[in-house]
Write a protein that holds these residues in place. Structure first.
Motif, PDB file in Angstrom:
ATOM      1  N   ARG A 327     105.313  10.236  57.144  1.00 19.39           N
ATOM      2  CA  ARG A 327     106.012   8.941  56.793  1.00 19.39           C
ATOM      3  C   ARG A 327     107.599  10.401  55.745  1.00 19.39           C
ATOM      4  O   ARG A 327     108.701   9.861  56.183  1.00 19.39           O
ATOM      5  N   GLY A 328     107.245  11.542  55.634  1.00 21.76           N
ATOM      6  CA  GLY A 328     108.415  12.365  55.390  1.00 21.76           C
ATOM      7  C   GLY A 328     109.276  12.572  56.633  1.00 21.76           C
ATOM      8  O   GLY A 328     110.581  12.372  56.352  1.00 21.76           O
ATOM      9  N   LEU A 329     108.437  12.674  57.606  1.00 20.80           N
ATOM     10  CA  LEU A 329     109.601  12.812  58.660  1.00 20.80           C
ATOM     11  C   LEU A 329     110.373  11.727  59.318  1.00 20.80           C
ATOM     12  O   LEU A 329     111.473  11.696  59.930  1.00 20.80           O
ATOM     13  N   TYR A 484      93.749   2.432  60.452  1.00 23.76           N
ATOM     14  CA  TYR A 484      93.484   0.317  59.941  1.00 23.76           C
ATOM     15  C   TYR A 484      94.773   0.604  58.983  1.00 23.76           C
ATOM     16  O   TYR A 484      95.743   1.868  58.208  1.00 23.76           O
ATOM     17  N   LYS A 485      94.826  -0.782  58.594  1.00 24.78           N
ATOM     18  CA  LYS A 485      96.194  -1.178  57.693  1.00 24.78           C
ATOM     19  C   LYS A 485      94.969  -2.288  56.929  1.00 24.78           C
ATOM     20  O   LYS A 485      94.856  -3.464  57.961  1.00 24.78           O
ATOM     21  N   ILE A 486      95.750  -2.920  55.715  1.00 23.51           N
ATOM     22  CA  ILE A 486      95.019  -4.178  55.335  1.00 23.51           C
ATOM     23  C   ILE A 486      96.863  -4.961  54.579  1.00 23.51           C
ATOM     24  O   ILE A 486      96.763  -5.946  53.486  1.00 23.51           O
ATOM     25  N   GLY A 487      97.954  -3.728  55.127  1.00 26.30           N
ATOM     26  CA  GLY A 487      98.865  -4.677  54.277  1.00 26.30           C
ATOM     27  C   GLY A 487      99.397  -5.196  55.512  1.00 26.30           C
ATOM     28  O   GLY A 487      98.961  -5.840  56.785  1.00 26.30           O
ATOM     29  N   VAL A 488     100.730  -5.624  54.808  1.00 25.84           N
ATOM     30  CA  VAL A 488     101.647  -6.866  55.676  1.00 25.84           C
ATOM     31  C   VAL A 488     102.345  -6.031  56.753  1.00 25.84           C
ATOM     32  O   VAL A 488     102.089  -4.844  56.778  1.00 25.84           O
ATOM     33  N   LYS A 489     102.313  -6.125  57.826  1.00 25.31           N
ATOM     34  CA  LYS A 489     102.840  -5.484  59.238  1.00 25.31           C
ATOM     35  C   LYS A 489     104.402  -4.897  58.664  1.00 25.31           C
ATOM     36  O   LYS A 489     105.134  -5.244  58.772  1.00 25.31           O
ATOM     37  N   LYS A 490     105.153  -3.637  59.445  1.00 21.23           N
ATOM     38  CA  LYS A 490     105.926  -2.815  58.688  1.00 21.23           C
ATOM     39  C   LYS A 490     106.215  -1.794  60.310  1.00 21.23           C
ATOM     40  O   LYS A 490     105.617  -1.598  61.324  1.00 21.23           O
ATOM     41  N   ASP A 491     106.980  -2.133  60.782  1.00 19.08           N
ATOM     42  CA  ASP A 491     108.157  -0.844  61.745  1.00 19.08           C
ATOM     43  C   ASP A 491     107.634   0.222  61.691  1.00 19.08           C
ATOM     44  O   ASP A 491     107.552   0.291  62.676  1.00 19.08           O
ATOM     45  N   ASP A 492     107.356   0.583  60.419  1.00 22.43           N
ATOM     46  CA  ASP A 492     107.716   2.282  60.273  1.00 22.43           C
ATOM     47  C   ASP A 492     106.146   2.509  61.082  1.00 22.43           C
ATOM     48  O   ASP A 492     105.770   3.823  61.283  1.00 22.43           O
ATOM     49  N   TYR A 493     104.913   1.560  60.944  1.00 20.98           N
ATOM     50  CA  TYR A 493     103.419   1.630  61.645  1.00 20.98           C
ATOM     51  C   TYR A 493     103.376   2.061  63.425  1.00 20.98           C
ATOM     52  O   TYR A 493     102.884   2.725  63.170  1.00 20.98           O
ATOM     53  N   PRO A 511      95.106  10.826  79.022  1.00 20.39           N
ATOM     54  CA  PRO A 511      96.397  10.487  78.574  1.00 20.39           C
ATOM     55  C   PRO A 511      96.043   8.968  77.096  1.00 20.39           C
ATOM     56  O   PRO A 511      95.184   9.018  76.569  1.00 20.39           O
ATOM     57  N   LEU A 512      96.942   8.991  76.073  1.00 20.45           N
ATOM     58  CA  LEU A 512      97.508   8.181  74.836  1.00 20.45           C
ATOM     59  C   LEU A 512      97.879   7.111  75.048  1.00 20.45           C
ATOM     60  O   LEU A 512      98.584   7.174  75.374  1.00 20.45           O
ATOM     61  N   SER A 513      97.364   6.672  73.771  1.00 22.36           N
ATOM     62  CA  SER A 513      97.700   4.914  73.943  1.00 22.36           C
ATOM     63  C   SER A 513      97.435   5.112  72.132  1.00 22.36           C
ATOM     64  O   SER A 513      96.615   6.070  71.602  1.00 22.36           O
ATOM     65  N   GLY A 514      98.321   3.796  71.703  1.00 21.74           N
ATOM     66  CA  GLY A 514      97.641   3.800  70.124  1.00 21.74           C
ATOM     67  C   GLY A 514      97.868   2.346  69.597  1.00 21.74           C
ATOM     68  O   GLY A 514      98.042   1.107  70.209  1.00 21.74           O
ATOM     69  N   ALA A 515      97.557   1.923  68.714  1.00 19.60           N
ATOM     70  CA  ALA A 515      97.278   0.463  68.452  1.00 19.60           C
ATOM     71  C   ALA A 515      97.148   0.552  66.760  1.00 19.60           C
ATOM     72  O   ALA A 515      96.177   1.270  66.065  1.00 19.60           O
ATOM     73  N   VAL A 516      97.153  -0.471  66.180  1.00 18.49           N
ATOM     74  CA  VAL A 516      97.377  -0.675  64.853  1.00 18.49           C
ATOM     75  C   VAL A 516      96.330  -2.274  64.809  1.00 18.49           C
ATOM     76  O   VAL A 516      96.260  -3.162  64.592  1.00 18.49           O
TER      77      VAL A 516
END
Length: 576
Positions: A327-329, A484-493, A511-516
């Motif tokens: 978040r700081g970065l 994990y998120k229970i909040g609304v979608k945000k670009d910074d995620y 190999p790495l991938s990601g998902a919210v």
């Protein structure tokens, strides 16, 4: 204290704390600056500055005892480099000459009155400062690039090439509850028993005062607009005054605008806006509030002081390791000056935060809860987010599947959070529903969880980038980072997941991938791109942060972000 905090001494807060602690609460200046006290200060530079100040004060004390006041003050200004400090602050030579002339006129006046003592001089200077008599004439000599901010009363008699009068407001609504009638005195609603209540005042008198008030407001406005020689800027959030059923009250801005239009006077209307009525603020009240007022004022004053420190263009260079989360970065990438205000100067903590400060708990963001998730009664969205997060970490730990029963786990988590009564029942019920929605997602249910609550840390220079990944799954021949998120979608995620991918880059060779994972109903798994370009952008932001921290240079990035920035009211570069 004001002397040692200012130039040329500029003692930092830590040194001041050491100094006053060593000297004691009621120490005199002599005791504060003696060798015994200074020996308790760790910074050699600070000790030297204090010893220089001590020698200067001893010299001035000696001269004060054997010189007349005019001679003493001339020598004091020379010894303290008074004029050079004014130059250093950007004062024009004419300002310095004017200030010096005013000081010596004051001394001469005291001599003629036979009151030429240092105490009388300091009292007289204080009176002049309170009356702002140093600002009215000297403001004309401001150096190029400076702006004078003053009240309309202070502006009387002055003229400027350009004048701006911002925020011309709508006409007042209700009366102030009293009338001050010339020759009659004060009439208030609270003075009925003495025959001086507002109901006992004839309507003619009331109308007379309202007319006088309106005329005085117009006269004062006339003073303000006639201060401009070449350019005049007027602005208002209510350009047409108050408009609506049964009332249409144009304000002074609307009157001037009508005059300009009707008289075909050349002017430019930059933008017209729809008047928006300000919401009425709730009155402050409640038992025990007066007892807390002093503490609130102290907190406000501390915030103002830190705010002023944050305005300084020369940013302090932090010493030692600096720990930064995603978040700081992200804040730095959006605007380095925003990062400085929040994470270096800590302005939000004392002045701007309306609720819990983000930086206080770096791993927990404040968020707007999804409308698909019902927050239990008695819990804030942040508290409930922590509750759900703790439950998921225990339910879906390393190597666990979603087949385990949730009831016992939820009971233990509720005990940990000390959730009781109806709130406990609601929290367990809502979390159970989220768990059921998770089980319905076949893709997630079939996953092998490699690690959960995985702390990551990566150091670049004196910057330590750190965070805790909610979980990492084995997917094919690689890994997928899940948050994990229970909040609304945000670009910074998306940035958060890419940050975790960058942090794991030197740890795993797969190999790495990601998902919210949005824990709504139904659960949504939103992929996040982790290309070389995306992770390279994180690398660039980290390198820029290291450079900015080393140099103390946190420049602004004005743009769209300025409109929603917490610091737009104090940032000199804000774009609205």
């Amino acid at each position: 204290l004001s002397i040692v905090e200012a130039k040329p001494y500029s003692l930092p807060d830590g040194a001041l704390r050491e100094l006053f602690t060593a000297a004691g609460k009621n120490a005199s200046v002599v005791e504060l600056l003696n060798e015994k006290t200074l020996s308790q200060v760790g910074d050699e530079v600070v000790r030297h500055r204090c010893s220089v100040l001590r020698d200067l004060l001893e010299d001035l004390e000696d001269r004060r005892g054997r010189l007349d006041l005019p001679t003493f003050l001339v020598q004091a200004m020379e010894l303290t480099q008074f004029h050079y400090q004014l130059f250093d602050e950007g004062a024009d030579l004419r300002i310095i000459e004017s200030v010096s002339k005013r000081i010596f006129e004051l001394i001469e006046d005291l001599v003629q009155k036979r009151e030429a003592s240092l105490a009388a001089f300091l009292e007289a200077i204080g009176t002049l400062l309170e009356k702002r008599q140093f600002s009215e004439e000297d403001a004309l000599y401001l150096p190029e690039g400076r702006v004078v901010i003053m009240t309309m009363h202070q502006a009387k008699g002055l003229e400027f090439k350009a004048v701006a009068i911002p925020g011309i407001k709508q006409p007042p609504g209700r009366g102030d509850g009293f009338y001050l009638i010339e020759g009659k005195g004060l009439y208030s609603s609270e003075m009925e028993r003495w025959g001086r209540g507002t109901k006992q005042l004839d309507n003619g008198r009331k109308a007379e005062q309202k007319k006088d008030n309106a005329q005085e407001e117009r006269c004062l406005h006339y003073v303000a607009i006639t201060r401009a020689e070449d350019h005049l800027f007027l602005s208002s959030s209510f350009p047409g005054g108050l408009q609506g059923p049964k009332r249409n009250k144009p304000n002074l801005f609307a009157s001037v605008l009508d005059s300009l239009r009707g008289g075909n006077i050349p002017h430019e209307e930059i933008r017209e806006v729809t008047p928006v009525m300000a919401k009425e603020t709730a009155a402050i009240g409640g038992a025990g509030e007066s007892a807390d007022l002093t503490a609130l004022l102290d907190e406000w004053q501390a915030g103002r002081e830190r705010l002023e420190e944050a305005r300084v263009l020369a940013r302090p260079v932090p010493q030692g390791l600096q720990f930064v989360t995603w978040r700081g970065l992200y804040a730095f990438a959006v605007c380095p000056l925003q990062y400085y205000y929040r994470y270096v100067a800590g302005v939000q903590e004392d002045l701007l935060a309306a609720g819990p400060r983000e930086g206080a708990v770096e791993t927990q963001e404040s968020f707007e809860i999804s409308p698909d998730v019902r927050v239990p009664r008695g819990m804030t969205p942040v508290d409930f987010g922590r509750f759900v997060h703790s439950f998921l970490c225990e339910w879906l730990g390393d190597g666990k599947s979603a087949d385990a029963a949730v009831e016992g786990i939820l009971d233990r988590v509720a005990d940990q959070f000390d959730v009781r009564g109806g709130t406990r029942k609601d929290a367990i019920e809502t979390a159970s529903q989220l768990a059921a929605a998770y089980r319905d997602e076949e893709t997630l249910r079939a996953r092998e969880i490699y690690k959960s609550e995985w702390p990551v840390r990566r150091r670049v220079g004196d910057i330590v980038l750190q965070g805790v990944i909610d979980r990492v799954d084995r997917v094919g021949d690689g890994f997928q980072i899940i948050d994990y998120k229970i909040g609304v979608k945000k670009d910074d995620y998306e940035y958060q997941l890419q940050f975790y991918g960058w942090a794991l880059g030197g740890v795993v060779d797969k190999p790495l991938s990601g998902a919210v994972c949005y824990l709504h109903k139904p659960v949504q798994l939103t992929p996040v791109d982790m290309s070389d370009a995306d992770l390279g952008a994180i690398d660039t932001h980290v390198a820029e942060l290291v450079d900015a921290t080393t140099a103390g240079d946190y420049h602004a990035k004005p743009g769209k972000v300025c409109g929603s920035c917490d610091y737009k009211d104090i940032c000199p570069h804000a774009v609205t």
